[in-house]
Design a protein around this motif. Structure first.
Motif, PDB file in Angstrom:
ATOM      1  N   GLU A  82       0.837  -1.211   0.000  1.00  0.00           N
ATOM      2  CA  GLU A  82       0.000   0.000   0.000  1.00  0.00           C
ATOM      3  C   GLU A  82       0.868   1.257   0.000  1.00  0.00           C
ATOM      4  OE1 GLU A  82      -3.295   0.426  -0.291  1.00  0.00           O
ATOM      5  OE2 GLU A  82      -3.609  -1.739  -0.451  1.00  0.00           O
ATOM      6  N   LEU A  83       1.913   1.271   0.803  1.00  0.00           N
ATOM      7  CA  LEU A  83       2.786   2.434   0.863  1.00  0.00           C
ATOM      8  C   LEU A  83       3.482   2.668  -0.470  1.00  0.00           C
ATOM      9  CD1 LEU A  83       3.960   4.722   2.562  1.00  0.00           C
ATOM     10  CD2 LEU A  83       5.755   3.118   3.320  1.00  0.00           C
ATOM     11  N   ALA A  84       3.920   1.615  -1.108  1.00  0.00           N
ATOM     12  CA  ALA A  84       4.566   1.759  -2.415  1.00  0.00           C
ATOM     13  C   ALA A  84       3.610   2.383  -3.430  1.00  0.00           C
ATOM     14  CB  ALA A  84       5.059   0.400  -2.915  1.00  0.00           C
ATOM     15  N   LYS A  85       2.355   1.975  -3.404  1.00  0.00           N
ATOM     16  CA  LYS A  85       1.359   2.576  -4.307  1.00  0.00           C
ATOM     17  C   LYS A  85       1.219   4.066  -4.035  1.00  0.00           C
ATOM     18  CE  LYS A  85      -1.534  -1.542  -4.587  1.00  0.00           C
ATOM     19  NZ  LYS A  85      -2.807  -2.116  -4.130  1.00  0.00           N
ATOM     20  N   LEU A  86       1.097   4.411  -2.753  1.00  0.00           N
ATOM     21  CA  LEU A  86       0.914   5.815  -2.389  1.00  0.00           C
ATOM     22  C   LEU A  86       2.126   6.677  -2.742  1.00  0.00           C
ATOM     23  CD1 LEU A  86      -0.790   5.442   1.119  1.00  0.00           C
ATOM     24  CD2 LEU A  86      -1.876   6.149  -1.028  1.00  0.00           C
ATOM     25  N   GLY A 121      18.108   3.929   3.786  1.00  0.00           N
ATOM     26  CA  GLY A 121      16.988   4.872   3.780  1.00  0.00           C
ATOM     27  C   GLY A 121      16.237   4.855   5.080  1.00  0.00           C
ATOM     28  N   THR A 122      14.989   5.271   5.016  1.00  0.00           N
ATOM     29  CA  THR A 122      14.141   5.357   6.196  1.00  0.00           C
ATOM     30  C   THR A 122      13.687   3.969   6.623  1.00  0.00           C
ATOM     31  OG1 THR A 122      13.353   7.513   5.458  1.00  0.00           O
ATOM     32  CG2 THR A 122      12.029   6.388   7.120  1.00  0.00           C
ATOM     33  N   VAL A 123      13.857   3.674   7.896  1.00  0.00           N
ATOM     34  CA  VAL A 123      13.470   2.380   8.445  1.00  0.00           C
ATOM     35  C   VAL A 123      12.170   2.555   9.224  1.00  0.00           C
ATOM     36  CG1 VAL A 123      14.111   0.471   9.964  1.00  0.00           C
ATOM     37  CG2 VAL A 123      15.874   1.646   8.614  1.00  0.00           C
ATOM     38  N   ILE A 124      11.188   1.743   8.859  1.00  0.00           N
ATOM     39  CA  ILE A 124       9.880   1.783   9.498  1.00  0.00           C
ATOM     40  C   ILE A 124       9.696   0.485  10.272  1.00  0.00           C
ATOM     41  CG2 ILE A 124       7.389   1.853   9.116  1.00  0.00           C
ATOM     42  CD1 ILE A 124       8.083   3.400   6.472  1.00  0.00           C
ATOM     43  N   ALA A 143       2.077   1.268  15.351  1.00  0.00           N
ATOM     44  CA  ALA A 143       1.315   0.095  15.785  1.00  0.00           C
ATOM     45  C   ALA A 143       0.209  -0.161  14.769  1.00  0.00           C
ATOM     46  CB  ALA A 143       0.728   0.334  17.171  1.00  0.00           C
ATOM     47  N   THR A 144       0.085  -1.391  14.327  1.00  0.00           N
ATOM     48  CA  THR A 144      -0.857  -1.728  13.261  1.00  0.00           C
ATOM     49  C   THR A 144      -2.114  -2.435  13.760  1.00  0.00           C
ATOM     50  OG1 THR A 144       0.151  -3.892  12.826  1.00  0.00           O
ATOM     51  CG2 THR A 144       1.059  -1.978  11.637  1.00  0.00           C
ATOM     52  N   ARG A 201      -1.234   5.225   4.796  1.00  0.00           N
ATOM     53  CA  ARG A 201      -1.537   6.668   4.752  1.00  0.00           C
ATOM     54  C   ARG A 201      -0.870   7.407   5.903  1.00  0.00           C
ATOM     55  NH1 ARG A 201      -7.874   6.079   3.107  1.00  0.00           N
ATOM     56  NH2 ARG A 201      -7.534   5.919   0.864  1.00  0.00           N
ATOM     57  N   GLU A 202      -0.897   6.809   7.086  1.00  0.00           N
ATOM     58  CA  GLU A 202      -0.225   7.413   8.241  1.00  0.00           C
ATOM     59  C   GLU A 202       1.284   7.529   7.979  1.00  0.00           C
ATOM     60  OE1 GLU A 202       0.664   6.307  12.920  1.00  0.00           O
ATOM     61  OE2 GLU A 202      -1.140   5.487  11.983  1.00  0.00           O
ATOM     62  N   LEU A 203       1.846   6.496   7.407  1.00  0.00           N
ATOM     63  CA  LEU A 203       3.283   6.519   7.114  1.00  0.00           C
ATOM     64  C   LEU A 203       3.629   7.553   6.049  1.00  0.00           C
ATOM     65  CD1 LEU A 203       4.034   2.715   7.246  1.00  0.00           C
ATOM     66  CD2 LEU A 203       4.935   4.478   8.784  1.00  0.00           C
ATOM     67  N   ARG A 204       2.808   7.625   5.018  1.00  0.00           N
ATOM     68  CA  ARG A 204       3.065   8.636   3.976  1.00  0.00           C
ATOM     69  C   ARG A 204       3.075  10.037   4.586  1.00  0.00           C
ATOM     70  NH1 ARG A 204      -1.183   9.597  -0.700  1.00  0.00           N
ATOM     71  NH2 ARG A 204      -2.307  10.159   1.166  1.00  0.00           N
ATOM     72  N   ALA A 205       2.116  10.314   5.436  1.00  0.00           N
ATOM     73  CA  ALA A 205       2.066  11.624   6.099  1.00  0.00           C
ATOM     74  C   ALA A 205       3.313  11.849   6.960  1.00  0.00           C
ATOM     75  CB  ALA A 205       0.799  11.749   6.926  1.00  0.00           C
ATOM     76  N   ALA A 206       3.718  10.825   7.690  1.00  0.00           N
ATOM     77  CA  ALA A 206       4.893  10.954   8.552  1.00  0.00           C
ATOM     78  C   ALA A 206       6.167  11.123   7.734  1.00  0.00           C
ATOM     79  CB  ALA A 206       5.013   9.720   9.445  1.00  0.00           C
ATOM     80  N   LEU A 207       6.243  10.478   6.594  1.00  0.00           N
ATOM     81  CA  LEU A 207       7.432  10.592   5.745  1.00  0.00           C
ATOM     82  C   LEU A 207       7.598  11.991   5.170  1.00  0.00           C
ATOM     83  CD1 LEU A 207       7.257   7.160   3.913  1.00  0.00           C
ATOM     84  CD2 LEU A 207       9.034   7.902   5.530  1.00  0.00           C
TER      85      LEU A 207
END
Length: 160
Positions: free
Chosen positions: A11-15, A86-89, A140-141, A151-157
């Motif tokens: 999902e994140l890759a799509k966004l 890169g960024t580690v999640i 937390a998922t 979506r939360e991750l995209r915003a945080a990135l």
């Protein structure tokens, strides 16, 4: 295990309009067998060697969202490669959520012997401190869909 790494990563890759890769899927693709078979024939050590080689190859790609197997952080050189790339999640979930999400899967060799709850607790104790030191972002998922987490991750990135 069972935190949603692959689903959230897709999902994140799509966004982000990025390529997505899953290190476990890449190992299976390259070997033509599933992870359980590799564990059975080569043991965890053999699997970890394959995992390190695949990680090195995947990290050479640009614009990539990469989902790794949970144990990839056990190797120091893997940790160094990941943080340099890169960024580690770090995605987390309670043991209850992990049990619920993994209960119907037969592709979890580390959970197929003995007590899955005890094994998940043990894995979390071993791995969580390593992920916590590497993570740029932690989410937390438990109560979210993969799309919501992405979506939360995209915003945080954006702010990272």
């Amino acid at each position: 295990m069972g935190v949603g790494k692959t689903a959230v990563g897709r999902e994140l890759a799509k966004l982000l309009d990025s390529e997505f890769a899953d290190s476990d899927a890449e190992i299976e693709s390259r070997t033509g067998v599933d992870i359980g078979f590799i564990f059975e024939k080569e043991g965890e050590a053999g699997f970890r060697r394959r995992e390190a080689a695949v990680l090195e190859d995947l990290l050479m790609r640009d614009n990539l969202v990469l989902s790794t197997g949970g144990g990839i952080v056990l190797d120091r050189s893997n940790r160094e490669r990941i943080t340099a790339a890169g960024t580690v999640i770090y995605l987390t979930a309670t043991v209850e959520t992990q049990l619920q999400r993994t209960s119907h899967s037969h592709k979890r060799p580390l959970l197929e012997q003995g007590d899955p709850r005890g094994r998940l607790i043990q894995l979390n104790v071993e791995r969580a401190p390593l992920y916590e030191t590497l993570a740029d972002l932690t989410v937390a998922t438990d109560e979210q869909t993969p799309r919501e987490v992405a979506r939360e991750l995209r915003a945080a990135l954006i702010y990272h």
